[in-house]
Design a protein around this motif. Structure first.
Motif, PDB file in Angstrom:
ATOM      1  N   THR A 166       0.827  -1.206   0.000  1.00  0.00           N
ATOM      2  CA  THR A 166       0.000   0.000   0.000  1.00  0.00           C
ATOM      3  C   THR A 166       0.864   1.259   0.000  1.00  0.00           C
ATOM      4  N   ARG A 167       2.016   1.186   0.681  1.00  0.00           N
ATOM      5  CA  ARG A 167       2.895   2.355   0.804  1.00  0.00           C
ATOM      6  C   ARG A 167       3.866   2.541  -0.358  1.00  0.00           C
ATOM      7  N   THR A 168       3.849   1.636  -1.346  1.00  0.00           N
ATOM      8  CA  THR A 168       4.746   1.842  -2.487  1.00  0.00           C
ATOM      9  C   THR A 168       4.365   3.135  -3.186  1.00  0.00           C
ATOM     10  N   LYS A 169       5.346   3.698  -3.844  1.00  0.00           N
ATOM     11  CA  LYS A 169       5.149   4.952  -4.577  1.00  0.00           C
ATOM     12  C   LYS A 169       5.120   4.659  -6.075  1.00  0.00           C
ATOM     13  N   PRO A 170       4.492   5.524  -6.870  1.00  0.00           N
ATOM     14  CA  PRO A 170       4.491   5.305  -8.323  1.00  0.00           C
ATOM     15  C   PRO A 170       5.923   5.088  -8.839  1.00  0.00           C
ATOM     16  N   GLY A 171       6.038   4.062  -9.673  1.00  0.00           N
ATOM     17  CA  GLY A 171       7.331   3.695 -10.243  1.00  0.00           C
ATOM     18  C   GLY A 171       8.001   2.544  -9.515  1.00  0.00           C
ATOM     19  N   GLU A 172       7.580   2.256  -8.269  1.00  0.00           N
ATOM     20  CA  GLU A 172       8.178   1.161  -7.506  1.00  0.00           C
ATOM     21  C   GLU A 172       7.483  -0.157  -7.847  1.00  0.00           C
ATOM     22  N   LYS A 173       8.192  -1.247  -7.631  1.00  0.00           N
ATOM     23  CA  LYS A 173       7.675  -2.582  -7.940  1.00  0.00           C
ATOM     24  C   LYS A 173       7.018  -3.212  -6.717  1.00  0.00           C
ATOM     25  N   TYR A 174       6.005  -4.015  -6.983  1.00  0.00           N
ATOM     26  CA  TYR A 174       5.342  -4.795  -5.950  1.00  0.00           C
ATOM     27  C   TYR A 174       4.782  -6.057  -6.577  1.00  0.00           C
ATOM     28  N   GLN A 175       4.548  -7.052  -5.731  1.00  0.00           N
ATOM     29  CA  GLN A 175       4.012  -8.324  -6.193  1.00  0.00           C
ATOM     30  C   GLN A 175       2.487  -8.287  -6.116  1.00  0.00           C
ATOM     31  N   ALA A 176       1.846  -8.597  -7.227  1.00  0.00           N
ATOM     32  CA  ALA A 176       0.383  -8.647  -7.288  1.00  0.00           C
ATOM     33  C   ALA A 176      -0.104  -9.990  -6.737  1.00  0.00           C
ATOM     34  N   PRO A 177      -1.394 -10.099  -6.427  1.00  0.00           N
ATOM     35  CA  PRO A 177      -1.930 -11.354  -5.892  1.00  0.00           C
ATOM     36  C   PRO A 177      -1.661 -12.574  -6.787  1.00  0.00           C
ATOM     37  N   ASP A 178      -1.512 -12.378  -8.084  1.00  0.00           N
ATOM     38  CA  ASP A 178      -1.237 -13.520  -8.965  1.00  0.00           C
ATOM     39  C   ASP A 178       0.244 -13.888  -8.992  1.00  0.00           C
ATOM     40  N   GLY A 179       1.074 -13.165  -8.221  1.00  0.00           N
ATOM     41  CA  GLY A 179       2.502 -13.457  -8.142  1.00  0.00           C
ATOM     42  C   GLY A 179       3.358 -12.682  -9.123  1.00  0.00           C
ATOM     43  N   SER A 180       2.725 -11.951 -10.037  1.00  0.00           N
ATOM     44  CA  SER A 180       3.486 -11.182 -11.025  1.00  0.00           C
ATOM     45  C   SER A 180       4.011  -9.884 -10.404  1.00  0.00           C
ATOM     46  N   TRP A 181       5.096  -9.385 -10.951  1.00  0.00           N
ATOM     47  CA  TRP A 181       5.631  -8.096 -10.513  1.00  0.00           C
ATOM     48  C   TRP A 181       4.940  -6.990 -11.279  1.00  0.00           C
ATOM     49  N   GLN A 182       4.472  -6.004 -10.557  1.00  0.00           N
ATOM     50  CA  GLN A 182       3.789  -4.863 -11.149  1.00  0.00           C
ATOM     51  C   GLN A 182       4.545  -3.589 -10.791  1.00  0.00           C
ATOM     52  N   THR A 183       4.397  -2.581 -11.643  1.00  0.00           N
ATOM     53  CA  THR A 183       4.955  -1.269 -11.348  1.00  0.00           C
ATOM     54  C   THR A 183       3.821  -0.407 -10.851  1.00  0.00           C
ATOM     55  N   ARG A 184       4.000   0.175  -9.692  1.00  0.00           N
ATOM     56  CA  ARG A 184       2.962   1.010  -9.090  1.00  0.00           C
ATOM     57  C   ARG A 184       2.713   2.229  -9.961  1.00  0.00           C
ATOM     58  N   THR A 185       1.468   2.524 -10.186  1.00  0.00           N
ATOM     59  CA  THR A 185       1.046   3.732 -10.893  1.00  0.00           C
ATOM     60  C   THR A 185       0.406   4.656  -9.855  1.00  0.00           C
ATOM     61  N   SER A 186      -0.282   5.668 -10.307  1.00  0.00           N
ATOM     62  CA  SER A 186      -0.989   6.542  -9.366  1.00  0.00           C
ATOM     63  C   SER A 186      -2.244   5.867  -8.812  1.00  0.00           C
ATOM     64  N   ALA A 187      -2.657   4.768  -9.442  1.00  0.00           N
ATOM     65  CA  ALA A 187      -3.821   4.014  -8.958  1.00  0.00           C
ATOM     66  C   ALA A 187      -3.419   3.166  -7.757  1.00  0.00           C
ATOM     67  N   PRO A 188      -4.386   2.792  -6.923  1.00  0.00           N
ATOM     68  CA  PRO A 188      -4.058   1.905  -5.798  1.00  0.00           C
ATOM     69  C   PRO A 188      -3.478   0.587  -6.325  1.00  0.00           C
TER      70      PRO A 188
END
Length: 128
Positions: free
Chosen positions: A98-120
């Motif tokens: 939740t605290r990631t900032k736009p441009g940072e990576k996080y793991q989505a529920p399906d296990g894939s790596w996503q890049t944080r956008t301005s959206a939650p």
């Protein structure tokens, strides 16, 4: 079930306040800041830092060091909150994502790596 949700909610509050002491200290490390900024590392759903893409020995050491420190905090806080280590780590992972900032990576529920956008970010349905 209601009691478990209450424990996890309390753990979420504690995670938000204390589990980020380790990452905050790690952010003073220029190597960690650079890896986070360039997308080499990201927040995982299980509460630990993950390597996105190819791992170098230096990057692996950095991630291992941070994760060892996180695990120690999670173990202590889980015991204080009558939760399992896994429950507490998941809650901390939910907060970290939740605290990631736009441009940072996080793991989505399906296990894939996503890049944080301005959206939650996408979050695990088990998140409190």
């Amino acid at each position: 079930m209601k009691m478990r949700n209450l424990v996890l909610t309390a753990a979420a509050g504690a995670a938000a306040l204390t589990a980020f002491a380790v990452p905050a200290a790690a952010q003073r490390d220029p190597a960690y800041a650079a890896a986070r900024a360039n997308g080499s590392v990201g927040e995982k759903m299980d509460g630990y830092l993950g390597i996105v893409g190819a791992a170098t020995p230096e990057l692996q050491r950095l991630v291992n060091d941070i994760n060892i420190k996180r695990r120690a905090v999670y173990a202590r806080k889980a015991q204080q909150n009558n939760a399992t280590l896994e429950e507490y780590a998941l809650t901390a992972g939910c907060e970290a994502i939740t605290r990631t900032k736009p441009g940072e990576k996080y793991q989505a529920p399906d296990g894939s790596w996503q890049t944080r956008t301005s959206a939650p970010p996408q979050r695990d349905p088990r998140c409190p």
